[in-house]
Scaffold this active site. Structure first.
Site, short mmCIF file in Angstrom:
data_model
loop_
_atom_site.label_atom_id
_atom_site.label_comp_id
_atom_site.label_asym_id
_atom_site.label_seq_id
_atom_site.Cartn_x
_atom_site.Cartn_y
_atom_site.Cartn_z
N LYS A 1 3.48 -4.03 -1.16
CA LYS A 1 2.44 -5.05 -1.11
C LYS A 1 1.93 -5.29 0.32
O LYS A 1 2.56 -4.85 1.29
CB LYS A 1 2.98 -6.35 -1.71
N TYR B 1 -3.32 -7.27 -12.72
CA TYR B 1 -2.43 -8.39 -13.03
C TYR B 1 -2.95 -9.28 -14.16
O TYR B 1 -2.54 -10.43 -14.28
CB TYR B 1 -2.18 -9.22 -11.76
N ASN C 1 6.33 -11.02 -1.75
CA ASN C 1 7.67 -10.47 -1.99
C ASN C 1 7.78 -8.95 -1.84
O ASN C 1 8.63 -8.33 -2.46
CB ASN C 1 8.20 -10.95 -3.33
N HIS D 1 6.18 -4.36 -5.79
CA HIS D 1 5.96 -4.51 -7.23
C HIS D 1 6.56 -3.30 -7.90
O HIS D 1 6.50 -2.19 -7.36
CB HIS D 1 4.46 -4.56 -7.55
N GLU E 1 0.52 1.25 -15.90
CA GLU E 1 0.31 1.01 -14.48
C GLU E 1 0.08 2.30 -13.71
O GLU E 1 -0.77 2.35 -12.81
CB GLU E 1 1.50 0.23 -13.90
#
Length: 141
Positions: free
Chosen positions: A11, A51, A114, A117, A128
């Site tokens: 990320k 998302y 965080n 993913h 995905e």
């Protein structure tokens, strides 16, 4: 055991903090192979589509804004039990609850920033992976 593929995204926070190499190294040390990789910056439209499953959650808009705030590294990881292995390497979503030595414990700033993913199931992984890569862009190692 059959090899499987999963999607991993480093990320914007982890890219910004120059953790790309360390994160990839952890995947490889765990026996996962990179079958496809690219760096890109998601548009808000791409992030919102990716998302979409979270669109009714209170954090959705912040997630979309964060994921489109800077470059990400998107990878297809391949190996035996790749999905479970990747999720174990990532650790809990909340870095404060993540086990020591996991990617989120070591590299995440907060629950919303965080670091990584990862797909949560084989069905999600397939969707995905195809969101980011054409089949001919994926190698089997």
């Amino acid at each position: 055991m059959a090899s499987e593929q999963t999607l991993s995204i480093i990320k914007p926070d982890a890219v910004q903090n120059n953790y790309i190499g360390e994160i990839i190294s952890r995947f490889e040390q765990a026996g996962l192979k990179i079958a496809a990789i690219k760096m890109t910056t998601l548009t808000k439209d791409q992030a919102s589509k990716f998302y979409a499953i979270h669109k009714d959650r209170p954090f959705y808009n912040d997630l979309v804004n964060f994921m489109s705030s800077g470059p990400v590294v998107v990878m297809v990881l391949e190996g035996n039990q790749a999905i479970a292995k990747n999720r174990e390497l990532m650790g809990a979503t909340d870095p404060k609850k993540a086990e020591k030595g996991t990617l989120r414990a070591d590299f995440a700033e907060s629950m919303s920033r965080n670091a990584v993913h990862g797909s949560d199931s084989s069905e999600t992984a397939e969707e995905e992976v195809l969101f980011f890569f054409k089949p001919d862009e994926i190698t089997h190692r």
